[in-house]
Design a protein around this motif. Structure first.
Motif, PDB file in Angstrom:
ATOM      1  N   VAL A 135      -0.669  12.198  -3.399  1.00 52.59           N
ATOM      2  CA  VAL A 135      -1.753  11.279  -2.954  1.00 52.59           C
ATOM      3  C   VAL A 135      -3.124  11.576  -3.663  1.00 52.59           C
ATOM      4  CG1 VAL A 135      -0.768  11.335  -0.648  1.00 52.59           C
ATOM      5  CG2 VAL A 135      -2.882  12.884  -1.320  1.00 52.59           C
ATOM      6  N   ALA A 153       2.421   6.605  -3.870  1.00 53.99           N
ATOM      7  CA  ALA A 153       2.762   5.842  -3.143  1.00 53.99           C
ATOM      8  C   ALA A 153       1.515   5.539  -1.889  1.00 53.99           C
ATOM      9  CB  ALA A 153       4.046   6.215  -2.295  1.00 53.99           C
ATOM     10  N   SER A 154       0.466   6.512  -1.860  1.00 54.30           N
ATOM     11  CA  SER A 154      -0.302   6.693  -0.807  1.00 54.30           C
ATOM     12  C   SER A 154      -1.759   7.037  -1.309  1.00 54.30           C
ATOM     13  CB  SER A 154       0.181   7.533   0.309  1.00 54.30           C
ATOM     14  OG  SER A 154      -0.688   7.568   1.398  1.00 54.30           O
ATOM     15  N   GLN A 155      -2.669   6.547  -0.992  1.00 55.22           N
ATOM     16  CA  GLN A 155      -3.919   6.919  -1.406  1.00 55.22           C
ATOM     17  C   GLN A 155      -5.007   6.604  -0.184  1.00 55.22           C
ATOM     18  OE1 GLN A 155      -4.944   6.154  -5.680  1.00 55.22           O
ATOM     19  NE2 GLN A 155      -3.451   4.501  -5.344  1.00 55.22           N
ATOM     20  N   CYS A 156      -6.245   7.371  -0.687  1.00 53.08           N
ATOM     21  CA  CYS A 156      -7.325   6.833   0.222  1.00 53.08           C
ATOM     22  C   CYS A 156      -8.596   6.691  -0.430  1.00 53.08           C
ATOM     23  CB  CYS A 156      -7.614   8.144   1.087  1.00 53.08           C
ATOM     24  SG  CYS A 156      -8.908   7.786   2.621  1.00 53.08           S
ATOM     25  N   ALA A 171       1.670   0.308  -3.110  1.00 55.73           N
ATOM     26  CA  ALA A 171       0.890   1.432  -2.537  1.00 55.73           C
ATOM     27  C   ALA A 171       0.271   1.291  -1.355  1.00 55.73           C
ATOM     28  CB  ALA A 171      -0.214   1.448  -3.742  1.00 55.73           C
ATOM     29  N   SER A 172       0.131   2.244  -0.528  1.00 58.84           N
ATOM     30  CA  SER A 172      -0.415   2.212   0.630  1.00 58.84           C
ATOM     31  C   SER A 172      -1.632   2.652   0.384  1.00 58.84           C
ATOM     32  CB  SER A 172       0.262   3.077   1.930  1.00 58.84           C
ATOM     33  OG  SER A 172       1.448   2.580   2.151  1.00 58.84           O
ATOM     34  N   PHE A 174      -5.333   3.679   2.197  1.00 58.08           N
ATOM     35  CA  PHE A 174      -6.047   3.821   3.467  1.00 58.08           C
ATOM     36  C   PHE A 174      -7.505   3.800   3.077  1.00 58.08           C
ATOM     37  CE2 PHE A 174      -1.866   5.695   3.985  1.00 58.08           C
ATOM     38  CZ  PHE A 174      -1.635   5.339   5.507  1.00 58.08           C
ATOM     39  N   GLN A 188      -1.368  10.083   8.559  1.00 53.30           N
ATOM     40  CA  GLN A 188      -0.887   8.737   8.232  1.00 53.30           C
ATOM     41  C   GLN A 188      -0.752   8.603   6.489  1.00 53.30           C
ATOM     42  OE1 GLN A 188      -4.368   7.159  10.787  1.00 53.30           O
ATOM     43  NE2 GLN A 188      -3.266   5.590  10.225  1.00 53.30           N
ATOM     44  N   ILE A 189      -1.709   9.309   5.890  1.00 51.56           N
ATOM     45  CA  ILE A 189      -1.632   9.146   4.389  1.00 51.56           C
ATOM     46  C   ILE A 189      -0.527  10.022   3.811  1.00 51.56           C
ATOM     47  CG2 ILE A 189      -2.801  10.108   2.335  1.00 51.56           C
ATOM     48  CD1 ILE A 189      -5.526   9.772   3.879  1.00 51.56           C
ATOM     49  N   ALA A 192       2.810   8.084   4.718  1.00 53.41           N
ATOM     50  CA  ALA A 192       3.075   7.054   3.842  1.00 53.41           C
ATOM     51  C   ALA A 192       3.830   7.463   2.240  1.00 53.41           C
ATOM     52  CB  ALA A 192       1.889   6.153   3.561  1.00 53.41           C
ATOM     53  N   THR A 193       3.513   8.658   1.964  1.00 52.10           N
ATOM     54  CA  THR A 193       4.219   9.142   0.757  1.00 52.10           C
ATOM     55  C   THR A 193       5.546   9.245   0.898  1.00 52.10           C
ATOM     56  OG1 THR A 193       4.132  11.353   1.376  1.00 52.10           O
ATOM     57  CG2 THR A 193       2.323  10.555   0.277  1.00 52.10           C
TER      58      THR A 193
END
Length: 196
Positions: A135, A153-156, A171-172, A174, A188-189, A192-193
């Motif tokens: 992430v 696949a997942s970032q903030c 990509a998810s 947040f 949640q982050i 999502a991965t």
């Protein structure tokens, strides 16, 4: 990564604006102020098996505001601060280049300056990481673009600004207003991965 033996999960961290307050070209301790909550956020990911890695654009080097030696000295001091909080050794990848504003030899197009994914790809290769399970936390949209380009696949996105449109595909992303708020999003982050 296509190699099934590469399972390390990385927590990519932008530096200025995520780890320390972004005061513009921070090159020494006197200008470096840790952002509230950053140790808690990194610690939460470490508890879930993530290795923190810094990926930072540092065109201040190329522009002549500070040297690579200055940057390395500051990085050593920053690492010690994390170590004192019980964190693992943090690899740091940096890009000193800028395509138009830097001085030679730093003035050039490169594949490491975000939004290009070069630093993330290098870290994944060096550290044996699975990017699909890694992430990124960034306060600039170019950070998020780099993460997407690297296959995360997942970032903030840590910003009060709305996310640009159109949304990134595959990509998810947040969002939190502050670094401290990211702590509540960690489950949640990470989840999502696994779903991509």
């Amino acid at each position: 990564m296509n190699q099934h033996d590469k399972q390390t999960r990385l927590l990519f961290l932008d530096r200025d604006g995520i780890i320390n307050e972004d005061k513009g070209y921070v090159g020494n301790k006197s200008a470096f102020c840790f952002i509230p909550g950053i140790f808690d956020v990194v610690g939460a990911f470490v508890e879930h098996g993530f290795l923190p890695v810094v990926v930072t654009n540092q065109s201040g080097i190329g522009r002549g505001f500070y040297t690579e030696s200055d940057f390395h000295a500051l990085t050593h001091w920053m690492r010690e601060a994390f170590a004192e909080k019980g964190m693992p050794f943090i690899p740091v990848y940096y890009c000193p280049h800028h395509p138009t504003e830097a001085k030679p030899p730093y003035k050039k197009q490169c594949n490491c300056r975000k939004p290009s994914p070069g630093m993330l790809l290098s870290a994944a290769n060096d550290l044996g990481a699975d990017l699909s399970k890694s992430v990124l936390l960034g306060d600039s949209w170019r950070d998020i673009q780099a993460g997407a380009a690297a296959g995360l696949a997942s970032q903030c996105y840590v910003s009060k600004q709305p996310q640009p449109t159109p949304a990134l595909s595959n990509a998810s992303v947040f969002q939190a207003d502050t670094v401290a708020q990211v702590v509540t999003l960690v489950p949640q982050i990470i989840a999502a991965t696994k779903t991509g």
